[in-house]
Design a protein around this motif. Structure first.
Motif: not given
Length: 331
Positions: A56-65, A67-74, A112-120
């Motif tokens: 149902k849900t994929i949660n990705f946590y780049p920063l420990k602690g 909020a997660p990033i909800r992904l459609q695939q990982v 804290i919310r994390v937004v992916i801008l590009g490669q790394r």
């Protein structure tokens, strides 16, 4: 013979008692070790998969602690989820006491919310700050001489410190002070290095629904996100709450050649973190849902209840939301 025993000194007798106690403890520990690792060596069987439900849900946590990033695939490897050159908990923070920062001790981290801008490359945002801050891991990891090491749970963690502006931004969000926290890039373990946690935490949505039924008379409901699982499983009709107590092998994807296979490692023991509401970052004054969980979910630890489980990656690949998931039960 009896006389010689009576004449032994208290020191010798004490030594014999200690030795006997040590031997008994060693045998007990050895038996527990053998049982645990006998289960771990058990291999999955191709013809024993049972349909369980869907992802149902994929949660990705780049920063420990945070909020997660909800992904459609990982993508998924032995070290957990990764996407766009980022990996699970690739950013971690430490306080002035050199203790790892997590949202159980520092609830505002959840803001804290994390937004992916590009490669790394990513951006940290918070409603507490007028402007976000950009973090480029490519730049930070350019100089290998900047690597530092910290010891946690008897495992050495390799880190690269972020810039002062990153420390200050994080401190203002979490502590509401100009300084106090330091942000690091948490490097992936080297091939020969141990890791102190299994990479994937799996939650069963039906168990969370059952918990909310128990809570509804005296506490507000909790969201699966409050348990910070990587995968939330929507099980098919007929699967009971807490059925996950007996999931040993999980297969995600119908085609065996491209499926992900995970193996049970351990129950997830719940600390005060689950009492922090993810919407307003406040702790529940009645210690819920921990208080209720302790009434019926004490399994392997007399003080910490179980909710969800950790899994090791046995076969790598890509996970998508809506993917079919299959199970082989613990025998």
């Amino acid at each position: 013979m009896r006389q010689s025993i009576k004449m032994r000194s208290p020191t010798v007798i004490g030594w014999l008692g200690v030795s006997a106690g040590f031997l008994a403890c060693s045998i007990t520990a050895w038996v527990a070790y053998r049982k645990r690792h006998r289960k771990c060596r058990r291999s999955h069987k191709a013809n024993e998969w049972q349909h369980l439900g869907t992802v149902k849900t994929i949660n990705f946590y780049p920063l420990k602690g945070a909020a997660p990033i909800r992904l459609q695939q990982v993508d998924c490897s032995e070290y957990g989820f990764h996407t766009n050159g980022l990996w699970e908990r690739c950013l971690v923070a430490y306080d002035k006491s050199d203790k790892l920062v997590y949202s159980g001790s520092y609830p505002r981290t959840l803001n804290i919310r994390v937004v992916i801008l590009g490669q790394r490359v990513l951006r940290l945002e918070s409603s507490n700050m007028p402007s976000p801050i950009r973090i480029d891991l490519n730049e930070l990891l350019r100089d290998p001489s900047q690597i530092v090491e910290k010891l946690r749970n008897k495992v050495v963690t390799r880190l690269v410190e972020c810039h002062v502006k990153h420390h200050d931004w994080l401190s203002r969000v979490v502590l509401q002070q100009d300084q106090g926290l330091r942000l690091y890039v948490n490097l992936k373990p080297l091939p020969h290095e141990a890791i102190d946690i299994s990479p994937i935490m799996v939650m069963h949505e039906r168990s969370a629904i059952d918990l909310n039924e128990r809570l509804k008379e005296h506490s507000r409901p909790v969201d699966c996100q409050q348990f910070r699982g990587n995968l939330v499983i929507d099980s098919k009709a007929g699967v009971q709450p807490y059925d996950e107590d007996n999931w040993f092998w999980l297969k995600i994807g119908e085609e065996t050649e491209h499926s992900i296979i995970m193996r049970y490692n351990s129950d997830c023991l719940r600390c005060i973190l689950v009492n922090v509401n993810v919407d307003d970052c406040t702790r529940n004054v009645d210690f819920e849902p921990s208080k209720t969980l302790k009434t019926f979910r004490i399994r392997t630890n007399p003080k910490e209840p179980t909710m969800g489980a950790f899994y090791d990656i046995y076969k790598e690949g890509t996970i998508k939301t809506g993917a079919e998931i299959y199970v082989q039960y613990l025998q």
